[in-house]
Write a protein that holds these residues in place. Sequence first.
Motif, PDB file in Angstrom:
ATOM      1  N   TYR A 165      74.671   2.020   9.150  1.00  0.00           N
ATOM      2  CA  TYR A 165      75.073   0.626   8.945  1.00  0.00           C
ATOM      3  C   TYR A 165      76.538   0.587   8.506  1.00  0.00           C
ATOM      4  O   TYR A 165      77.013   1.489   7.809  1.00  0.00           O
ATOM      5  CB  TYR A 165      74.200  -0.038   7.872  1.00  0.00           C
ATOM      6  N   TYR A 215      76.820  -1.972   3.543  1.00  0.00           N
ATOM      7  CA  TYR A 215      75.476  -1.383   3.543  1.00  0.00           C
ATOM      8  C   TYR A 215      75.645   0.134   3.514  1.00  0.00           C
ATOM      9  O   TYR A 215      75.958   0.745   4.532  1.00  0.00           O
ATOM     10  CB  TYR A 215      74.714  -1.800   4.800  1.00  0.00           C
ATOM     11  N   ASP A 220      69.591  -4.099  15.768  1.00  0.00           N
ATOM     12  CA  ASP A 220      70.438  -3.847  14.603  1.00  0.00           C
ATOM     13  C   ASP A 220      70.914  -2.402  14.653  1.00  0.00           C
ATOM     14  O   ASP A 220      70.337  -1.587  15.378  1.00  0.00           O
ATOM     15  CB  ASP A 220      69.636  -4.047  13.302  1.00  0.00           C
ATOM     16  N   PRO A 221      71.948  -2.043  13.872  1.00  0.00           N
ATOM     17  CA  PRO A 221      72.316  -0.626  13.785  1.00  0.00           C
ATOM     18  C   PRO A 221      71.124   0.201  13.298  1.00  0.00           C
ATOM     19  O   PRO A 221      70.271  -0.302  12.570  1.00  0.00           O
ATOM     20  CB  PRO A 221      73.440  -0.622  12.740  1.00  0.00           C
ATOM     21  N   TYR A 222      71.094   1.458  13.711  1.00  0.00           N
ATOM     22  CA  TYR A 222      69.997   2.346  13.299  1.00  0.00           C
ATOM     23  C   TYR A 222      70.515   3.766  13.220  1.00  0.00           C
ATOM     24  O   TYR A 222      71.307   4.174  14.075  1.00  0.00           O
ATOM     25  CB  TYR A 222      68.846   2.261  14.306  1.00  0.00           C
ATOM     26  N   PHE A 281      69.679   3.188   8.812  1.00  0.00           N
ATOM     27  CA  PHE A 281      70.494   2.568   7.767  1.00  0.00           C
ATOM     28  C   PHE A 281      71.727   3.414   7.463  1.00  0.00           C
ATOM     29  O   PHE A 281      72.768   2.889   7.072  1.00  0.00           O
ATOM     30  CB  PHE A 281      69.679   2.372   6.487  1.00  0.00           C
TER      31      PHE A 281
END
Length: 412
Positions: A158, A162, A151-153, A155
């Motif tokens: 994001y 998000y 996942d993107p990192y 947050f």
Amino acid sequence: MLQKKILIVVESIDVDDSSGSKANVALIHNLQQSGFKLLVLHYTRKEIQLASIKCIAIKEEKFSANYFLSRIQRKIQHWFGVNLAKYLEPKFGFSFTFFNDVQSIKNALEEYKVFNPDLVLTLSKGASFRPHYAMLNYPNFHDKWMAYIHDPYPFHYYPEPYNWSEPGYTKKIEFFNELAEKCKWAAFPSELLKEWMTGKFSKFQGKEIILPHQLFENQISKELPDFFETEKFTVMHAGNLMKQRPPFHLIRAFQKFLENIPEAKKNAHLLLIGNSSYHKKELGKVKKSTVIVRNYLEYEKTQRLQKKVSVNVILESKAAVSPFLPGKFPHCIAAEKPILLLGPKKSESRRLLGEEYPYWSEIDNEKKITQLLEDLYKSWLENEKNLQMKREDLKNYLSADYLKAEIEKILN
């Protein structure tokens, strides 16, 4: 030819704790099926064995300063209601628990380095990359390290909608800059995620490899839940309904479809399976005769349902781009039923299904979603077999054979 060895360091292999763990286990199984010799070090905190694969549960370090500081922090929060994390994490980037977990993983790496792998693969879940952080401190493995980025990192990076920046995100960015520099390869489950992350961390460029979430079918339950009626036209969304993925446009479109085709009220259901706590109040107002909400269903039963329902739904956020490959995407392809894809025009799911794929809509285009539901229902009425969707191209892309070929490219 000697059997290639892969050391896998993973946060969890408990398929019931998250979609990330399900994806991890499918990848591990398909690597084993591809003929590699595996050793899996996992930090699930309980003994779990996968068929024909050596799995070692990493023991938590309980005699360190970080361990005792983490317990003191919990006690302070419990006794006095003071959350120290919002003061500590901006400074250190991570919690004492995180650092202790990393040390526990490092201890296991030291103990099992005699495995002498050809490839070291770090897997994580959710917003946690503990195995990756631990590997930074193990330079002997850097020239054979593949860091899987699911996942993107962090947050902070994001995509919309998000839009939360967590405490200590600048430290997390520093961590990933170092990771991008030191890993030999960076694996991503999707092309769009690769583009997104290399745009944020330039040192990933030239190291990228795409390893999509895997199509692997374990033991699927033969039982079906009581609320499922096999003779009905059933549209199902399985998965967490996060704040950014509200189901209400789908629900209103489904209700409009029933208004337009009144006879469908007797033989059509919408199932929402998965955690929906954020939307609990609004969902409580929904008419239960046609929309069935269940917060939890065992993984094996959910897989069984995906094969038995008429249509599976993939629900994404209202956004310009969705770089995520949903963990359930392979399950939906294996089910061979139409996917009602609700999400951005630019998304990994749509890229794979193809721009000409007919059952796609923006999440909030209720008029189009209603029309798609009507089209699917009419096809189902004519002949249920009309709703079969066989995508051999995607089955191959998500298969152990494709995975093996990609891994062998880099090992050779």
